[in-house]
Motif scaffolding. Structure first.
Motif, short mmCIF file in Angstrom:
data_model
loop_
_atom_site.label_atom_id
_atom_site.label_comp_id
_atom_site.label_asym_id
_atom_site.label_seq_id
_atom_site.Cartn_x
_atom_site.Cartn_y
_atom_site.Cartn_z
N SER A 1 0.85 -1.19 0.00
CA SER A 1 0.00 0.00 0.00
C SER A 1 0.88 1.23 0.00
CB SER A 1 -0.94 0.00 1.20
OG SER A 1 -0.19 -0.01 2.40
N GLY A 2 0.30 2.34 -0.36
CA GLY A 2 1.05 3.58 -0.40
C GLY A 2 1.51 3.96 -1.80
N ARG A 3 1.87 2.99 -2.59
CA ARG A 3 2.21 3.16 -3.99
C ARG A 3 2.32 1.78 -4.62
NH1 ARG A 3 7.31 1.57 -4.51
NH2 ARG A 3 8.85 2.05 -2.89
N THR A 4 2.40 1.77 -5.94
CA THR A 4 2.50 0.49 -6.63
C THR A 4 3.91 -0.10 -6.51
OG1 THR A 4 2.29 -0.62 -8.77
CG2 THR A 4 3.09 1.65 -8.80
N VAL A 5 3.98 -1.42 -6.45
CA VAL A 5 5.26 -2.13 -6.47
C VAL A 5 5.44 -2.89 -7.77
CG1 VAL A 5 5.42 -2.31 -3.96
CG2 VAL A 5 4.28 -4.14 -5.29
N SER A 6 4.59 -2.59 -8.74
CA SER A 6 4.57 -3.38 -9.97
C SER A 6 5.82 -3.25 -10.81
CB SER A 6 3.35 -2.99 -10.82
OG SER A 6 3.43 -1.63 -11.20
N SER A 7 6.66 -2.24 -10.54
CA SER A 7 7.86 -2.02 -11.35
C SER A 7 9.10 -2.68 -10.76
CB SER A 7 8.13 -0.52 -11.51
OG SER A 7 7.08 0.11 -12.19
N TRP A 8 8.95 -3.36 -9.64
CA TRP A 8 10.13 -3.84 -8.92
C TRP A 8 10.07 -5.32 -8.60
CZ3 TRP A 8 13.01 0.04 -9.79
CH2 TRP A 8 12.49 1.33 -9.78
N THR A 9 11.24 -5.89 -8.48
CA THR A 9 11.35 -7.25 -7.94
C THR A 9 10.69 -7.29 -6.56
OG1 THR A 9 13.45 -7.64 -9.07
CG2 THR A 9 12.97 -9.01 -7.16
N MET A 10 10.04 -8.41 -6.26
CA MET A 10 9.53 -8.64 -4.92
C MET A 10 10.10 -9.96 -4.41
SD MET A 10 7.70 -6.06 -4.08
CE MET A 10 6.84 -6.68 -2.63
N GLY A 11 10.37 -10.01 -3.12
CA GLY A 11 10.99 -11.20 -2.58
C GLY A 11 10.45 -11.60 -1.22
N TRP A 12 10.77 -12.83 -0.86
CA TRP A 12 10.46 -13.36 0.47
C TRP A 12 11.77 -13.81 1.11
CZ3 TRP A 12 5.79 -13.22 2.86
CH2 TRP A 12 4.66 -13.00 2.07
N PHE A 13 11.91 -13.46 2.37
CA PHE A 13 13.02 -13.90 3.19
C PHE A 13 12.45 -14.54 4.45
CE2 PHE A 13 16.89 -11.89 1.37
CZ PHE A 13 16.29 -11.17 0.35
N ARG A 14 13.28 -15.24 5.20
CA ARG A 14 12.82 -15.80 6.47
C ARG A 14 13.94 -15.76 7.49
NH1 ARG A 14 12.13 -22.18 4.66
NH2 ARG A 14 14.38 -22.69 4.53
N GLN A 15 13.55 -15.76 8.75
CA GLN A 15 14.51 -15.75 9.83
C GLN A 15 14.03 -16.67 10.94
OE1 GLN A 15 15.53 -11.88 11.43
NE2 GLN A 15 17.46 -12.66 12.23
N ALA A 16 14.80 -17.70 11.19
CA ALA A 16 14.51 -18.64 12.26
C ALA A 16 15.20 -18.16 13.55
CB ALA A 16 15.01 -20.04 11.89
N PRO A 17 14.71 -18.60 14.69
CA PRO A 17 15.33 -18.18 15.96
C PRO A 17 16.81 -18.50 16.00
CG PRO A 17 13.23 -19.27 16.36
CD PRO A 17 13.52 -19.45 14.91
N GLY A 18 17.60 -17.50 16.35
CA GLY A 18 19.03 -17.70 16.48
C GLY A 18 19.79 -17.76 15.18
N LYS A 19 19.09 -17.52 14.08
CA LYS A 19 19.75 -17.57 12.77
C LYS A 19 19.60 -16.24 12.04
CE LYS A 19 19.26 -22.55 12.03
NZ LYS A 19 18.82 -23.61 11.07
N GLU A 20 20.44 -16.06 11.04
CA GLU A 20 20.36 -14.85 10.24
C GLU A 20 19.21 -14.95 9.23
OE1 GLU A 20 25.03 -13.40 10.35
OE2 GLU A 20 24.04 -13.82 8.44
N ARG A 21 18.76 -13.79 8.80
CA ARG A 21 17.72 -13.75 7.77
C ARG A 21 18.27 -14.35 6.48
NH1 ARG A 21 14.35 -8.27 7.14
NH2 ARG A 21 14.23 -8.72 9.37
N GLU A 22 17.47 -15.19 5.83
CA GLU A 22 17.92 -15.82 4.60
C GLU A 22 16.91 -15.65 3.48
OE1 GLU A 22 18.40 -20.05 5.05
OE2 GLU A 22 16.29 -20.40 5.50
N PHE A 23 17.42 -15.65 2.28
CA PHE A 23 16.61 -15.53 1.08
C PHE A 23 15.77 -16.78 0.87
CE2 PHE A 23 15.41 -14.44 -3.13
CZ PHE A 23 15.61 -15.54 -3.93
N VAL A 24 14.53 -16.59 0.45
CA VAL A 24 13.65 -17.71 0.13
C VAL A 24 13.30 -17.74 -1.36
CG1 VAL A 24 11.39 -18.76 0.54
CG2 VAL A 24 12.66 -17.73 2.45
N ALA A 25 12.77 -16.61 -1.84
CA ALA A 25 12.33 -16.57 -3.24
C ALA A 25 12.17 -15.13 -3.69
CB ALA A 25 11.00 -17.31 -3.41
N ALA A 26 12.24 -14.93 -5.01
CA ALA A 26 12.02 -13.61 -5.59
C ALA A 26 11.35 -13.75 -6.95
CB ALA A 26 13.33 -12.84 -5.73
#
Length: 125
Positions: A25-50
């Motif tokens: 919301s706030g503006r369109t994101v249609s012009s940009w890559t979108m991604g998902w990351f995840r972070q498990a307890p005690g671990k660093e954030r990691e890439f999932v998909a884009a």
């Protein structure tokens, strides 16, 4: 400034499925890559998909390839992550992020500029 809101997380048994959504919301994101990351307890954030701006190109971490599917609906300003055959090691907080370019598949968080607050996914064995 864009706001990203994730939803769809929850508790599921191993082998089950969940579908995460990320509504911008706030503006369109249609012009940009979108991604998902995840972070498990005690671990660093990691890439999932884009997914690229048009949806034509998708990128996945090896750990989720063949089980997760990323997609987007630019008309709805929304990105999805379909998660099948879930494993206990998929347990994490999942974050949606807006990329800085149209087609970014390197998986580094440096390539993403705006982030959601995250949604918890818990997979029980």
């Amino acid at each position: 400034q864009v706001q990203l809101a994730e939803s769809g997380g929850g508790l599921v048994q191993a082998g089950g499925s969940l579908r995460l959504s990320c509504e911008a919301s706030g503006r369109t994101v249609s012009s940009w890559t979108m991604g998902w990351f995840r972070q498990a307890p005690g671990k660093e954030r990691e890439f999932v998909a884009a997914v690229s701006w048009s949806g034509a190109n998708t990128y996945y971490a090896d750990s989720v390839k063949g089980r997760f599917t990323i997609s987007r609906d630019n008309a709805k300003n929304t990105v999805y992550l379909q998660m099948n055959s879930l494993k206990p090691e998929d347990t994490a907080v999942y974050y949606c992020a807006e990329g800085r370019t149209k087609d970014y598949g390197l998986g580094s968080s440096a390539g993403f500029g705006s982030w959601g607050q995250g949604t918890q996914v818990t997979v029980s064995s």
